[in-house]
Design a protein around this motif. Sequence first.
Motif, PDB file in Angstrom:
ATOM      1  N   MET A   1       0.830  -1.201   0.000  1.00 26.43           N
ATOM      2  CA  MET A   1       0.000   0.000   0.000  1.00 26.43           C
ATOM      3  C   MET A   1       0.865   1.251   0.000  1.00 26.43           C
ATOM      4  N   THR A   2       0.282   2.347  -0.466  1.00 34.89           N
ATOM      5  CA  THR A   2       0.936   3.636  -0.322  1.00 34.89           C
ATOM      6  C   THR A   2      -0.095   4.751  -0.200  1.00 34.89           C
ATOM      7  N   VAL A   3       0.296   5.811   0.494  1.00 36.91           N
ATOM      8  CA  VAL A   3      -0.439   7.075   0.499  1.00 36.91           C
ATOM      9  C   VAL A   3       0.418   8.015  -0.332  1.00 36.91           C
ATOM     10  N   ALA A   4       0.008   8.300  -1.549  1.00 42.12           N
ATOM     11  CA  ALA A   4       0.867   9.056  -2.461  1.00 42.12           C
ATOM     12  C   ALA A   4       0.015   9.920  -3.371  1.00 42.12           C
ATOM     13  N   GLY A   5       0.664  10.670  -4.243  1.00 39.25           N
ATOM     14  CA  GLY A   5      -0.012  11.615  -5.116  1.00 39.25           C
ATOM     15  C   GLY A   5      -0.801  10.967  -6.223  1.00 39.25           C
ATOM     16  N   THR A   6      -0.884  11.637  -7.353  1.00 38.08           N
ATOM     17  CA  THR A   6      -1.817  11.226  -8.401  1.00 38.08           C
ATOM     18  C   THR A   6      -1.264  10.200  -9.394  1.00 38.08           C
ATOM     19  N   PHE A   7      -0.073   9.643  -9.130  1.00 42.08           N
ATOM     20  CA  PHE A   7       0.511   8.649 -10.036  1.00 42.08           C
ATOM     21  C   PHE A   7       0.734   9.238 -11.439  1.00 42.08           C
ATOM     22  N   SER A   8       0.980  10.558 -11.515  1.00 40.42           N
ATOM     23  CA  SER A   8       1.053  11.194 -12.828  1.00 40.42           C
ATOM     24  C   SER A   8       2.244  10.711 -13.655  1.00 40.42           C
ATOM     25  N   TYR A   9       3.245  10.083 -13.006  1.00 46.14           N
ATOM     26  CA  TYR A   9       4.327   9.461 -13.770  1.00 46.14           C
ATOM     27  C   TYR A   9       3.787   8.324 -14.630  1.00 46.14           C
ATOM     28  N   PHE A  10       2.768   7.645 -14.127  1.00 46.91           N
ATOM     29  CA  PHE A  10       2.232   6.453 -14.786  1.00 46.91           C
ATOM     30  C   PHE A  10       0.856   6.703 -15.408  1.00 46.91           C
ATOM     31  N   VAL A  11       0.129   7.694 -14.874  1.00 45.91           N
ATOM     32  CA  VAL A  11      -1.193   8.058 -15.393  1.00 45.91           C
ATOM     33  C   VAL A  11      -1.162   9.561 -15.650  1.00 45.91           C
ATOM     34  N   PRO A  12      -0.592   9.994 -16.779  1.00 41.95           N
ATOM     35  CA  PRO A  12      -0.359  11.428 -16.996  1.00 41.95           C
ATOM     36  C   PRO A  12      -1.596  12.303 -16.820  1.00 41.95           C
ATOM     37  N   TRP A  13      -2.762  11.836 -17.259  1.00 38.51           N
ATOM     38  CA  TRP A  13      -3.954  12.681 -17.172  1.00 38.51           C
ATOM     39  C   TRP A  13      -4.335  13.016 -15.731  1.00 38.51           C
ATOM     40  N   ALA A  14      -3.925  12.178 -14.771  1.00 37.04           N
ATOM     41  CA  ALA A  14      -4.282  12.414 -13.371  1.00 37.04           C
ATOM     42  C   ALA A  14      -3.575  13.646 -12.803  1.00 37.04           C
ATOM     43  N   GLY A  15      -2.508  14.105 -13.461  1.00 38.03           N
ATOM     44  CA  GLY A  15      -1.831  15.311 -13.004  1.00 38.03           C
ATOM     45  C   GLY A  15      -2.716  16.544 -13.056  1.00 38.03           C
TER      46      GLY A  15
ATOM     47  N   GLU B   1      -3.200  20.357 -22.605  1.00 38.47           N
ATOM     48  CA  GLU B   1      -2.004  19.697 -22.062  1.00 38.47           C
ATOM     49  C   GLU B   1      -2.259  18.234 -21.729  1.00 38.47           C
ATOM     50  N   TYR B   2      -3.399  17.957 -21.099  1.00 37.76           N
ATOM     51  CA  TYR B   2      -3.649  16.616 -20.566  1.00 37.76           C
ATOM     52  C   TYR B   2      -4.572  15.759 -21.425  1.00 37.76           C
ATOM     53  N   GLY B   3      -5.209  16.353 -22.427  1.00 37.69           N
ATOM     54  CA  GLY B   3      -5.995  15.581 -23.372  1.00 37.69           C
ATOM     55  C   GLY B   3      -7.397  15.224 -22.904  1.00 37.69           C
ATOM     56  N   ASP B   4      -8.090  14.483 -23.767  1.00 31.25           N
ATOM     57  CA  ASP B   4      -9.485  14.124 -23.504  1.00 31.25           C
ATOM     58  C   ASP B   4      -9.649  13.267 -22.254  1.00 31.25           C
ATOM     59  N   ALA B   5      -8.619  12.476 -21.925  1.00 33.65           N
ATOM     60  CA  ALA B   5      -8.718  11.600 -20.748  1.00 33.65           C
ATOM     61  C   ALA B   5      -8.930  12.405 -19.483  1.00 33.65           C
ATOM     62  N   ALA B   6      -8.374  13.629 -19.458  1.00 34.18           N
ATOM     63  CA  ALA B   6      -8.553  14.502 -18.292  1.00 34.18           C
ATOM     64  C   ALA B   6      -9.713  15.464 -18.472  1.00 34.18           C
ATOM     65  N   GLY B   7      -9.955  15.884 -19.715  1.00 31.47           N
ATOM     66  CA  GLY B   7     -10.924  16.942 -19.970  1.00 31.47           C
ATOM     67  C   GLY B   7     -12.301  16.675 -19.404  1.00 31.47           C
ATOM     68  N   LYS B   8     -12.801  15.462 -19.580  1.00 34.35           N
ATOM     69  CA  LYS B   8     -14.163  15.175 -19.102  1.00 34.35           C
ATOM     70  C   LYS B   8     -14.244  15.222 -17.580  1.00 34.35           C
ATOM     71  N   TRP B   9     -13.131  14.864 -16.908  1.00 33.82           N
ATOM     72  CA  TRP B   9     -13.143  14.898 -15.444  1.00 33.82           C
ATOM     73  C   TRP B   9     -12.994  16.332 -14.942  1.00 33.82           C
ATOM     74  N   LEU B  10     -12.203  17.146 -15.630  1.00 35.81           N
ATOM     75  CA  LEU B  10     -12.099  18.557 -15.257  1.00 35.81           C
ATOM     76  C   LEU B  10     -13.472  19.226 -15.339  1.00 35.81           C
ATOM     77  N   ASP B  11     -14.197  18.933 -16.418  1.00 38.72           N
ATOM     78  CA  ASP B  11     -15.543  19.509 -16.566  1.00 38.72           C
ATOM     79  C   ASP B  11     -16.482  19.010 -15.477  1.00 38.72           C
ATOM     80  N   ALA B  12     -16.373  17.726 -15.143  1.00 40.44           N
ATOM     81  CA  ALA B  12     -17.257  17.150 -14.119  1.00 40.44           C
ATOM     82  C   ALA B  12     -16.981  17.761 -12.747  1.00 40.44           C
TER      83      ALA B  12
END
Length: 331
Positions: A87-101, A315-326
């Motif tokens: 387990m870990t308590v860590a940030g958004t994993f943006s190294y591995f999931v860029p859109w989560a940044g 910058e982050y693309g469609d994978a992030a865009g829909k969540w930013l809007d939500a």
Amino acid sequence: MRILVNPVFGALLASALMAGTALAGNVTLRLGHVGAPVSPQQTIADLFAQKVQDYSAGSVKLQIFNSSTLGNERQLQDGVRSGTLDMTVAGTFSYFVPWAGALEAPMLYSSLDHFTNFFSSDKGKALMEAFEQDAGVKTLFVVPHGGFRYITMNDVEVKSPSDLKGVKIRNPNVPSFNIMAEAVGAIPTPIDFSELYVALQRGVVQGQHNPVGNIVGARLYEVQDSLSMVPWGISPHMVSMSTRAWEKLDKDQQDAVTRAASEVATEYPSIAVQDEEKLLDQIKDQITLIKPDDIDLDAFLAVFREKGLSALKSEYGDAAGKWLDAIDAAR
């Protein structure tokens, strides 16, 4: 000497071992984070560990390793993804999931209630399912890393976006922060946190932004004139578990972990607020505090929507865009 095993029991045991869930027995899971012994990560981990132990009747225990003992944040995240860390308590994993940044962008959240309500909503749960698939981990819950990042400055009191125009501000070298700094006309300057105190003292940059815990912990208030409570981003922390560790647990243990996760996600934000209030009270006589009532928050939100949001989507693309809007729609 030959040991005879009832063939029916043998078949059940083999099936349970293959499934990785039944007959789990007592399990100790290692949880790593980069925070100090006094830090939001440690508070979150301690609260979670106690609830897991209580709800599993002691059959699941968490062994907590703080202060980067098991590696830096990227190494911890990679360990959970590969199954070498439980387990870990860590940030958004943006190294591995860029859109989560994009999820830590300044002005994305208007309050801790906004943050918590979104991630507990159906849209928030859908976001976490998408994250879980892309990260390759079992996502247990998401919490804020302490409270908001606030802006501290020398010679300027930040009450509107125009106050930041032309100002050199220390930024983590993260696209979402750079985008919003540029949107308000500031000059983002990457400086390592360990060098920030001296950089502020020498005027290399005029200001910076960090959660209050970091501002107090690093004594940045000694080399800054004002602290503006502009809600300059919340850094979400994903509390995640390796799929290998999850499969070690039986159904009751999984239910206990899930219940503990849900409660910590609900309870921790109020703890963060209390901790922030105590810290602000400690420094109120040493730095000018600019409260939200004295800040043109509508103007900051307008900059986010008119400039920042489109730049973040680019910058982050469609994978992030829909969540930013939500998230924006859930204010």
